[in-house]
Design an enzyme around this catalytic site. Sequence first.
Site, PDB file in Angstrom:
ATOM      1  N   CYS A  97       0.818  -1.221   0.000  1.00  0.00           N
ATOM      2  CA  CYS A  97       0.000   0.000   0.000  1.00  0.00           C
ATOM      3  C   CYS A  97       0.848   1.266   0.000  1.00  0.00           C
ATOM      4  O   CYS A  97       0.461   2.278  -0.600  1.00  0.00           O
ATOM      5  CB  CYS A  97      -0.966   0.000   1.176  1.00  0.00           C
ATOM      6  SG  CYS A  97      -0.229  -0.403   2.767  1.00  0.00           S
ATOM      7  N   HIS A 170      -3.847   2.307   6.581  1.00  0.00           N
ATOM      8  CA  HIS A 170      -4.047   2.378   5.147  1.00  0.00           C
ATOM      9  C   HIS A 170      -3.367   3.618   4.577  1.00  0.00           C
ATOM     10  O   HIS A 170      -3.535   4.720   5.094  1.00  0.00           O
ATOM     11  CB  HIS A 170      -5.545   2.415   4.834  1.00  0.00           C
ATOM     12  CG  HIS A 170      -6.233   1.103   5.044  1.00  0.00           C
ATOM     13  ND1 HIS A 170      -6.818   0.391   4.026  1.00  0.00           N
ATOM     14  CD2 HIS A 170      -6.408   0.359   6.162  1.00  0.00           C
ATOM     15  CE1 HIS A 170      -7.333  -0.719   4.494  1.00  0.00           C
ATOM     16  NE2 HIS A 170      -7.103  -0.765   5.793  1.00  0.00           N
TER      17      HIS A 170
END
Length: 239
Positions: A97, A170
Site C-alpha cells: 500500500c 491504510h
Amino acid sequence: MERKKWRMLENNPDVMNRLAAKLGLSSDLQFYDVYSLDEPELLSHIPRPVLALLVTIPLTPAWDRNRKVEDSDKKAYTGSGPDEPVIWFKQTIGHACGSIGLLHSAINGPAVEFITPGSDLAKIRSDSIPLDMEDRAEMLYSSDAFEIAHKSVEQSGDSFIDNGERDGGHFVSFVKSGGKLWELEGSRMGPLDRGSLGEDEDVLSPRALEMGIKRIIKLIAQEGGESLLFSCIALARRE
C-alpha cells in the site's frame, strides 16, 4: 499459488524520497513532513503548491463502516485510456500500500511533469494507461522494477520490524487533477472524487483538507471514536 506479500513501508519523507528517486521521479521534488493541519506556522517549511499528500490512517471501526457504506453501491471500476481523470491501481500485493500510494502521488496531477523520461516510473505510467483495472493490477504485480524499488527501501525508516508487519494503517494519496481533489487507495472500489478545487487551491489548502483527511477525522469524532493518530507527508518542489 500464494500471492506476493511484501514488508509494509513507513510513511516518512526519507523512505518515500528514496523510493521516488529509485523509480524515477525528479529530484526537483521531495516529500516533507506535515506537522499540523491547522497551524500555518507549522506548514511554512513546505513550498507551495503541494502536488500530493500521502497519508497513513489507522482503520478505525468508524472509518471502516463509512468505507463499506460508501463502496456498497459502487460497481467494478472501468476507467482506462488517455481520458481517465486519474490513474488508479487496485492493490493485489500484500503490504504494497505504501508503494502504491507513492505511485498514485507521482503519476497523477502536476507531479507527472517531474517524471524522468525513460525511467521505471515513466514506463509504469505509460503501460498502465490503456489497461483496465484487472490488467493494470496484474501489470504492476508482475513488474520487477516496482518490486526492486519497494524492496530497496523496505528496511528503511525509524520502525523497521523484522516480521514484516508494522503497526500502521491504510495509505491514502490525495492529488489534484482536472480541478478536482481525488482520494486514491488501492483497497477501495476505484478513485474517489472528493469535489472541486479552485485554481489557487492545492491539496494542502483548507478546502482540500476539509474534503480529504479532515473528513475522516470528523466522521470518527462524530461517532465518539478514538483520537486519530495518523502520518501525513506532502510532495512539493525541493527548495
